[in-house]
Design an enzyme around this catalytic site. Structure first.
Site, PDB file in Angstrom:
ATOM      1  N   ASP A 264     -33.949  17.321  21.884  1.00 29.74           N
ATOM      2  CA  ASP A 264     -33.713  16.669  20.715  1.00 29.74           C
ATOM      3  C   ASP A 264     -33.531  15.280  22.736  1.00 29.74           C
ATOM      4  OD1 ASP A 264     -31.975  14.502  19.813  1.00 29.74           O
ATOM      5  OD2 ASP A 264     -30.093  15.735  20.105  1.00 29.74           O
TER       6      ASP A 264
HETATM    7  C1  BGC Z   1     -30.141  11.818  18.269  1.00 30.85           C
HETATM    8  C2  BGC Z   1     -31.554  12.539  17.541  1.00 30.85           C
HETATM    9  C3  BGC Z   1     -32.597  11.518  17.151  1.00 30.85           C
HETATM   10  C4  BGC Z   1     -33.002  11.432  18.897  1.00 30.85           C
HETATM   11  C5  BGC Z   1     -33.885  10.144  18.154  1.00 30.85           C
HETATM   12  C6  BGC Z   1     -31.043  11.534  19.369  1.00 30.85           C
HETATM   13  O1  BGC Z   1     -29.626  11.029  19.967  1.00 30.85           O
HETATM   14  O2  BGC Z   1     -29.004  13.171  18.525  1.00 30.85           O
HETATM   15  O3  BGC Z   1     -31.112  12.578  15.805  1.00 30.85           O
HETATM   16  O4  BGC Z   1     -33.641  12.085  16.356  1.00 30.85           O
HETATM   17  O5  BGC Z   1     -32.274  10.354  19.173  1.00 30.85           O
HETATM   18  O6  BGC Z   1     -33.567   9.057  18.003  1.00 30.85           O
END
Ligand code: BGC
Length: 733
Positions: A264
């Site tokens: 993530d």
């Molecule tokens: C989120 C993800 C997301 C990523 C990119 C993160 O903060 O938890 O679900 O895909 O950001 O935007």
């Protein structure tokens, strides 16, 4: 003469062959992917391999430019293709060609209980991703609904591992059929946003395997997901993005996952664990979730120069690097460099139609006294529509799933189109502030005047549609924080009370991804759970409200009467939200309806519940036999009759109970369901199959699944709280 021509032609052929032979195997789209991967890997330098393993921008990572292997472009997900952002920042890049179709949020998809729609959803969003040249779609999300406070529940598929599994598999298959990788998230145990970056989650192995892992396992083994995203939180003292148990042992070894583990954004914390514990691609380091921006030294990422240095010094085995590079190459060959990759399409009429259909089927009718609904066009001359959610954009905000859309039909638009503008009076009634990430921003409008105006509109109307619920503001249905309570925000309860004083003919339409408390429940004749429905929200809502479409959605999670009735909240802070460092899931396997049923607590609305404008009768439940061995399949059969006067669909649900077992088992566990479409008066025969192996529990002593011989009770119904028939079967040794 002839022989000269032949000789020349022969030379031509051998030249062509020589030219063809020069083409490296990895470029040959007709060669098996594994051969192509090995071919590319064999000619790459260590530096090139390392450079595959970390970001080069906010949403992309490098390919191998020297070899013509393209970059990997990721994009959120999960219910629309996010706008282009700046290279190094979260901020939008202001492109003018990236306004997408918003599909309904995944809670709505799950509420359809219709895997065919999940496939349609996957294909449609996959096409949008493909048109925008994305390699990886950052979705779907399948974290289990554990508490109604979790700010991100709207992005997930509800509280039941079986329902989530059945719905996630076709979504992935649909996306990947377009040559775009799905990235299933967030693996694992990211069941709240509060302290998501560091909270250390622990729970029993049984709860882990029975509740929190099955949908991920189905995504990997049946959906064959090409990538998966690690979660921000820790599990047993190791961050999930580099958690040896989750990634190396369970995901890669036990489940045989051959795709890419993507971190993530900002979820990686050190090189050693990132190198060794199963992470493949590091994204977003030095960013705090969605908030911080800046010029990041990508080369300093944990899997960048520090990893390269470790390899050169012999600290990390080259096999670790090869494994990561192999997985990333495999993903590229499966997507951008695959043969016959479809071309996709963007904001096409077919996508609007898909979004509308999914929204229509996911809307849940919760209460309908005196046949309040359907409200046929022409029935009333004066309809008051009240509530901010009738006119507010609900695709903007919420965090990373926020969308820039080509269009959005609001509930007000939909109702006006259906009933005619001369028959509708709109009043805002309440107001939230703007959607600003990271804080609550109150509205500048005066609450009392808003109520006064709404009351006036309600007094002079024959019927009131109140359209409220939550929204995508921080501390509502939004990433990065949890809700502060289960109540409706922005004074909506008071507003509904005030409206009821002047007009009792009120339907409440809730747009949210979470359960809310309903202190006015006995005073209003009708309630609709309308989720976040995306671009076609208003049209779909109006279709259902007006009776053009008969509602058939069912709740994918239980609505408690009050927060304390919910399992996660029954054991104090250490269970939810934790003590800011640690958290223990004390309710164990009793999540959602498993808890309500076993503890005999009546929910407000049960899992699997939802009304229709028609009525159904379930016929006698029978099984192909009564005694089964452990490797057999139970085949059950029953009939469903539409006993009303309107066509409609019923979701038949089969739950199982193991009454005598060495461990305690929930009173009910969903093991099969089928949505059956029936014309008025029609009867259909339904068959369902359950593998006896799926009746097992996770045995912590054996560290494996276990079915104890004995009796099991099959329970057929149309919600977890409405079982109409039971049938005993026996499993023998
Ligand atoms: C989120 C993800 C997301 C990523 C990119 C993160 O903060 O938890 O679900 O895909 O950001 O935007």
């Amino acid at each position: 003469m002839k022989s000269i021509i032949l000789t020349i032609a022969g030379a031509g052929i051998s030249l062509m062959v020589a030219a063809q032979q020069k083409q490296p195997v990895y470029l040959d789209v007709n060669k098996p992917i594994e051969e192509r991967v090995e071919s590319a890997l064999s000619i790459m330098t260590t530096e090139e391999k390392v450079s595959l393993c970390y970001a080069q921008s906010k949403f992309s990572s490098k390919g191998v430019p020297r070899l013509g292997i393209p970059e990997v472009w990721t994009d959120d997900g999960p219910h629309g293709i996010r706008e282009e952002v700046l290279w190094d920042e979260w901020g939008g890049a202001n492109w003018t060609n990236d306004s997408c179709t918003a599909f309904p949020a995944l809670t709505c998809l799950s509420a359809t209980f219709n895997p065919e729609l999940s496939l349609l959803y996957g294909k449609s969003i996959g096409e949008e991703a493909r048109y925008r040249n994305k390699t990886v779609l950052l979705g779907p999300g399948i974290n289990i609904y554990r508490t109604p406070l979790n700010g991100r529940n709207f992005e997930y598929m509800g509280e039941d591992p079986y329902l989530s599994s059945r719905m996630v598999v076709p979504y992935i298959q649909g996306v990947q059929s377009i040559g775009v990788a799905a990235c299933v998230k967030h693996f694992a145990l990211n069941n709240q946003e509060e302290w998501r970056g560091h909270i250390n989650v622990d729970l029993s192995d049984r709860a882990l395997y029975e509740i929190y892992l099955p949908a991920f396992k189905a995504a990997v083994q049946e959906g064959k997901a090409w990538s998966i995203m690690g979660a921000y939180n820790q599990f047993r003292k190791e961050h999930c993005c580099h958690n040896g148990l989750l990634l190396n042992e369970i995901l890669k070894k036990d489940w045989g996952f051959d795709g890419v583990v993507v971190s993530d954004w900002g979820g990686v914390h050190n090189t050693d664990q990132a190198a060794k514990n199963g992470l493949d691609l590091e994204m977003g380091t030095y960013t705090n979730g969605l908030t911080t921006k800046g010029n990041f030294p990508y080369a300093e990422y944990y899997l960048a120069n520090p990893f390269l240095k470790g390899i050169k010094e012999g600290k990390y085995d080259i096999a670790l690097l090869n494994d990561k590079a192999r997985r990333i190459l495999r993903l590229i060959f499966r997507t951008t460099m695959s043969a016959n990759r479809p071309f996709g399409r963007f904001v096409s009429p077919e996508h609007s139609e898909a979004a509308r259909k999914i929204a229509q089927e996911g809307i849940v009718l919760l209460k309908n006294e005196q046949r309040f609904f359907p409200v046929l066009p022409g029935k009333f001359k004066k309809i008051a529509v009240i509530g901010e959610n009738a006119s507010r954009s609900l695709v903007i905000g919420g965090g990373s799933s926020s969308l820039k859309v080509a269009y959005e039909s609001s509930p007000l638009d939909g109702l006006i189109a259906k009933y005619g503008k001369d028959h509708i009076v709109y009043s805002l009634g309440y107001a939230s502030g703007p959607s600003v990430y990271g804080r609550e921003e109150p509205s500048r409008l005066n609450a009392d005047s808003l109520i006064a105006a709404a009351v006036k509109a309600a007094r002079h109307a024959e019927v009131v549609f109140f359209v409220g619920g939550l929204n995508k503001n921080h501390f509502q249905d939004c990433e990065g924080g949890d809700r502060r309570s289960m109540s409706l925000p922005f004074g909506q309860d008071q507003l509904i009370d005030a409206l009821l004083k002047v007009n009792k003919n009120i339907a409440v339409v809730l747009l949210s991804g979470n359960a809310v408390s309903m202190p006015w429940i006995n005073k209003v004749p009708a309630i609709v759970q309308g989720w976040y429905l995306g671009s076609e929200a208003g049209n779909a809502l109006a279709d259902v409200i007006s009776g053009e479409v008969n509602p058939s959605g069912k709740l994918p999670f239980s609505f408690p009467k009050k927060l304390e009735d919910n399992a996660a909240h029954a054991y104090g802070k250490i269970s939810y939200p934790g003590d800011s460092v640690n958290q223990y899931y004390k309710e164990d396997i009793l999540v959602g309806y498993r808890w309500f049923d076993t503890k005999k607590i009546t929910p407000q609305y049960a899992f699997g519940y939802g009304l229709s404008y028609t009525s159904f009768d379930l016929g006698t439940l029978s099984a192909d036999k009564s005694i089964y061995s452990k490797d057999e399949v139970i085949k059950v059969r029953f009939s469903v009759k539409n006993t009303g006067s309107q066509d409609g669909a019923e979701v038949t649900q089969l739950y199982v109970n193991d009454p005598v077992c060495t461990v305690s088992r929930p009173v009910k566990e969903l093991k099969a369901f089928k949505k059956v479409f029936l014309e008025a008066g029609e009867t259909k025969s339904v068959e369902m199959e359950i593998k006896v192996a799926d009746l097992a529990f996770y045995d912590e002593g054996k560290k494996d699944w276990n079915i104890e011989a004995g009796d099991f009770v099959l329970q057929l119904g149309n919600s977890s709280a409405n079982i109409s028939q039971k049938l005993k079967i026996t499993v023998k040794e």
